[in-house]
Every structure is written in structure tokens, then in C-alpha cells.
Design a protein around this motif. Structure first.
Motif, short mmCIF file in Angstrom:
data_model
loop_
_atom_site.label_atom_id
_atom_site.label_comp_id
_atom_site.label_asym_id
_atom_site.label_seq_id
_atom_site.Cartn_x
_atom_site.Cartn_y
_atom_site.Cartn_z
N TYR A 144 10.10 -6.17 5.56
CA TYR A 144 9.61 -4.79 5.60
C TYR A 144 8.10 -4.76 5.83
N PHE A 145 7.35 -5.60 5.10
CA PHE A 145 5.91 -5.61 5.23
C PHE A 145 5.45 -6.15 6.58
N SER A 146 6.15 -7.13 7.12
CA SER A 146 5.74 -7.66 8.42
C SER A 146 5.94 -6.60 9.51
N ARG A 147 6.97 -5.76 9.35
CA ARG A 147 7.17 -4.65 10.30
C ARG A 147 6.10 -3.59 10.11
N GLY A 148 5.58 -3.46 8.86
CA GLY A 148 4.57 -2.45 8.56
C GLY A 148 3.15 -2.91 8.82
N GLY A 149 3.00 -4.15 9.31
CA GLY A 149 1.68 -4.63 9.69
C GLY A 149 0.86 -5.27 8.59
N ILE A 150 1.47 -5.56 7.44
CA ILE A 150 0.70 -6.27 6.40
C ILE A 150 1.43 -7.56 6.02
N ALA A 151 1.71 -8.35 7.04
CA ALA A 151 2.45 -9.61 6.86
C ALA A 151 1.66 -10.64 6.07
N GLU A 152 0.33 -10.46 5.96
CA GLU A 152 -0.48 -11.45 5.24
C GLU A 152 -0.27 -11.42 3.73
N THR A 153 0.39 -10.40 3.22
CA THR A 153 0.68 -10.34 1.78
C THR A 153 1.83 -11.29 1.48
N GLN A 154 1.51 -12.37 0.79
CA GLN A 154 2.50 -13.38 0.45
C GLN A 154 3.26 -12.98 -0.81
N LEU A 158 2.87 0.04 -0.79
CA LEU A 158 1.92 0.15 0.34
C LEU A 158 0.79 1.13 0.01
N ALA A 159 1.14 2.27 -0.58
CA ALA A 159 0.13 3.26 -0.94
C ALA A 159 -0.84 2.69 -1.98
N TYR A 160 -0.31 1.91 -2.92
CA TYR A 160 -1.14 1.27 -3.95
C TYR A 160 -2.12 0.29 -3.30
N VAL A 187 9.75 -6.46 -9.49
CA VAL A 187 8.79 -6.57 -8.40
C VAL A 187 7.47 -6.08 -8.95
N ILE A 188 6.46 -6.92 -8.85
CA ILE A 188 5.14 -6.60 -9.39
C ILE A 188 4.11 -6.67 -8.27
N VAL A 189 3.30 -5.63 -8.15
CA VAL A 189 2.16 -5.68 -7.25
C VAL A 189 0.93 -5.72 -8.15
N ILE A 239 13.59 1.16 -10.66
CA ILE A 239 12.97 2.03 -11.64
C ILE A 239 11.52 1.63 -11.78
N SER A 240 10.66 2.62 -11.71
CA SER A 240 9.24 2.43 -11.97
C SER A 240 8.97 3.10 -13.31
N PRO A 241 8.40 2.37 -14.29
CA PRO A 241 8.12 2.99 -15.57
C PRO A 241 7.24 4.24 -15.46
N SER A 242 6.39 4.29 -14.46
CA SER A 242 5.50 5.44 -14.32
C SER A 242 6.00 6.51 -13.34
N ARG A 243 6.91 6.15 -12.44
CA ARG A 243 7.35 7.09 -11.41
C ARG A 243 8.85 7.38 -11.43
N GLY A 244 9.61 6.69 -12.26
CA GLY A 244 11.04 6.95 -12.36
C GLY A 244 11.87 6.20 -11.33
N LYS A 245 13.05 6.74 -11.08
CA LYS A 245 14.02 6.11 -10.19
C LYS A 245 13.58 6.27 -8.73
N MET A 246 13.70 5.20 -7.95
CA MET A 246 13.34 5.25 -6.53
C MET A 246 14.22 4.31 -5.72
N SER A 247 14.36 4.63 -4.45
CA SER A 247 15.10 3.76 -3.55
C SER A 247 14.23 2.56 -3.20
N PHE A 248 14.84 1.58 -2.54
CA PHE A 248 14.10 0.40 -2.08
C PHE A 248 12.94 0.83 -1.17
N GLU A 249 13.21 1.72 -0.23
CA GLU A 249 12.17 2.17 0.71
C GLU A 249 11.06 2.93 -0.02
N GLU A 250 11.43 3.78 -0.97
CA GLU A 250 10.42 4.52 -1.74
C GLU A 250 9.54 3.57 -2.54
#
Length: 156
Positions: free
Chosen positions: A97-107, A21-23, A52-54, A4-15
Motif C-alpha cells: 500500500y505504501f509503495s503505491r502511495g509513494g512512501i516506499a522508504e518507510t520500512q 499516512l496523515a500522521y 500496527v504501531i507508527v 481498532i484505534s484506541p483514540s479513533r475507534g473502529k476503522m477499515s484497513f484502508e482507513e
């Protein structure tokens, strides 16, 4: 596994991950922290909430959470280890997921709901060792806001 995202509602893990990633890609010159933390509340059953917090450093954050209900857990030790395990499991999935998406440097940081004050101080070495041994940075109270603040808010 729905989030659940307080601003975007219910979402799957992939969503959720696509939203993260878009953020990040929305302001790629900024620095980011990706944080996972779990807290729980025991009543008739035990309600676990993993957040999960970005965090876009100096410029705000987004968060997502999921709830999981399990049988009543009476042992504080068992509850803390299960909270930590849930965070580690999700942190590992996000990292993969992120290492497959090419942003593995995000710890990914794992926030643990233990601290130097109170009953949980006996468990610090063990759970921090569990997290760092899994390749993540561990944070405990008062720096573990994902577990002790964000996730805690949604266990009630």
C-alpha cells in the motif's frame, strides 16, 4: 479486516493506512518506525491480536490492532509460526500500500513474541529467518514491544 484505534475507534484497513499516512505527513521532517507484531492467548479458542504501531521517533506513537479468533491451538510451535505469519501477511499488505502511495522508504519491522528465555528460544532461528527471508527486519524479546506488550494487552 477491521482495526481498532484506541483514540479513533473502529476503522477499515484502508482507513487505518490513511490515518498512518496523515500522521506521517503531519510532521514529515521526523523519522518514523512502522512496526507490526502479533500475540495470542489460548483459552477455549485462540485469540490472535495483531498490532500496527507508527512511532514518531522521540515524539510519541499511534497504534491500531485487530483481533482474530481461531480454533484452540495446543502446539506452541504452531502458535508462534501462526503469529509470525499473521504479522508478515499484514506487513506485506502495508508495504504494498505504501509503495503505491509513494512512501516506499518507510520500512516495516516485524516483532516476534520469542526470546532467549523460556520455551520459545528453540524457535528463534526459524522465525527470524522466516521474517528476514521475507524482506523485513525482525525483532525479538526484549525489543519486540509490538507483540509482547501492545498486542499482548489486547489478548486478555
Amino acid at each position: 479486516m477491521d482495526f481498532i484505534s484506541p483514540s479513533r475507534g473502529k476503522m477499515s484497513f484502508e482507513e487505518m493506512l490513511e490515518d498512518i499516512l496523515a500522521y506521517i505527513k503531519g510532521l514529515p521532517c521526523s523519522s518514523y518506525r512502522l512496526v507490526v507484531g502479533t500475540d495470542s492467548q489460548v483459552r477455549r479458542e485462540t485469540c490472535f491480536v495483531t498490532a500496527v504501531i507508527v512511532h514518531r521517533l522521540g515524539k510519541g506513537a499511534r497504534y491500531y490492532y485487530r483481533k482474530e479468533i481461531q480454533r484452540k491451538i495446543k502446539s506452541l510451535r504452531q502458535k508462534i509460526f501462526l503469529e509470525t505469519s499473521l504479522s508478515l501477511e499484514l506487513g506485506d499488505k502495508i508495504t504494498t500500500y505504501f509503495s503505491r502511495g509513494g512512501i516506499a522508504e518507510t520500512q516495516v519491522e516485524i516483532h516476534i513474541d520469542v526470546g532467549q528465555q523460556g520455551e520459545t528460544k528453540e524457535l528463534i532461528r526459524e522465525v527470524v529467518g522466516m521474517v528476514t527471508g521475507s524482506g523485513f527486519e525482525a525483532k525479538i524479546k526484549p525489543d519486540s514491544f509490538a507483540a509482547s506488550s501492545v498486542a499482548d494487552r489486547h489478548t486478555k
